[in-house]
Design a protein around this motif. Structure first.
Motif, short mmCIF file in Angstrom:
data_model
loop_
_atom_site.label_atom_id
_atom_site.label_comp_id
_atom_site.label_asym_id
_atom_site.label_seq_id
_atom_site.Cartn_x
_atom_site.Cartn_y
_atom_site.Cartn_z
N ARG A 15 84.37 0.24 8.30
CA ARG A 15 84.50 1.44 8.66
C ARG A 15 83.44 2.96 7.79
N PHE A 17 82.02 7.17 7.34
CA PHE A 17 82.15 8.28 7.90
C PHE A 17 80.91 8.73 7.10
N SER A 51 94.79 3.72 5.81
CA SER A 51 95.48 4.87 7.13
C SER A 51 94.31 3.88 8.00
N THR A 52 92.80 4.55 7.38
CA THR A 52 91.27 3.51 8.68
C THR A 52 92.14 2.73 9.30
N HIS A 55 93.87 2.67 11.77
CA HIS A 55 94.01 3.87 13.06
C HIS A 55 92.68 1.90 13.37
N LEU A 56 91.90 1.49 13.15
CA LEU A 56 90.93 0.75 14.00
C LEU A 56 91.69 0.16 14.91
N LEU A 60 92.47 4.11 17.90
CA LEU A 60 91.77 5.45 17.82
C LEU A 60 90.37 5.44 16.75
N GLU A 61 89.73 4.67 16.14
CA GLU A 61 89.12 4.65 15.55
C GLU A 61 87.62 3.07 15.64
N LEU A 62 86.83 3.75 16.25
CA LEU A 62 85.64 2.15 16.28
C LEU A 62 85.21 1.28 15.11
N THR A 64 82.06 0.62 12.44
CA THR A 64 81.21 0.50 12.25
C THR A 64 80.32 -0.17 12.60
#
Length: 228
Positions: A15, A17, A51-52, A55-56, A60-62, A64
């Motif tokens: 992931r 950003f 945290s990331t 979330h994955l 909650l997060e897609l 990369t």
């Protein structure tokens, strides 16, 4: 679907950003799986990507790159959201609702019977020793109490996977230990898995598996290394 299927699987997920020279890689190619009876401590310093990764796992997060799947959960995202409970670092309580109403809100949004919503909210508050807070507004309780109310809100949903992001960060040692014990006891009772991100080493005594996150890279114990 069988009980042996994992609840969530990350395969070579990354992931990032932003883009270009300022891009931040929060998670490098990491693989892991969460089984129905897992009690996992995801440890690492602040900014390591914990945290990331949570979330994955929650969807909650897609990613990369790489994939996240939920073999033993609903393949309909609208249904799966009720099977994964996330305890965030910030309680995010609705200021105009009292504590009981905040805990019951996700159940109300699911369209459950109002009586059942109230009973399940009260049961979750009781598990966390928060019964006396039920009629109070968020502004009338402490930050630590609000964090425990947020945990009760998740437990009231009876999810199959609970992901807790630094749930003891705003609590004193004794209260934090009590919260972790309650989370472990409750997920065991309802048959859910638990992943807690933390940099509090004392949390590890309550959990059976340790994952280590450093600089966005995940290291698993030898017996849990993910097989492609």
């Amino acid at each position: 679907m069988t009980v042996s299927e994992p609840l969530a699987v990350c395969h070579n997920v990354a992931r990032t950003f932003g883009t270009g020279p300022s891009a931040l890689v929060a998670v490098h190619g990491s693989s892991c799986s969460v089984s129905p009876d897992d009690l996992v401590a995801l440890v690492g310093p602040s900014g390591s990507g914990k945290s990331t990764l949570l979330h994955l796992l929650a969807g909650l997060e897609l990613p990369t790159a790489g994939t996240v799947t939920w073999p033993a959960l609903s393949q309909d995202p609208a249904q799966r959201v009720h099977e994964i409970g996330v305890v965030f670092q910030s309680p995010s309580l609705i200021p105009t609702l009292d504590v009981r109403e905040n805990v019951a809100l996700p159940l109300v949004l699911q369209g459950l019977d109002p009586q059942e919503c109230s009973e399940r909210a009260q049961e979750a508050l009781s598990l966390l020793g928060l019964t006396t807070l039920a009629p109070l507004l968020p502004e009338e309780i402490s930050g630590g109490q609000a964090q425990r109310v947020a945990a009760a809100r998740v437990l009231a949903q009876r999810p199959r996977l609970v992901l807790a992001d630094e749930p003891t960060g705003q609590l004193d040692h004794a209260t934090g230990q009590s919260l972790v014990t309650t989370l472990v006891d409750t997920v065991t009772h309802i048959g859910a898995a638990l992943v807690i991100s933390t940099h509090d080493e004392s949390v590890l005594t309550h959990l059976t598996t340790r994952w280590v996150m450093a600089d966005g890279r995940l290291t698993l114990p030898a017996d849990r290394e993910y097989a492609s």
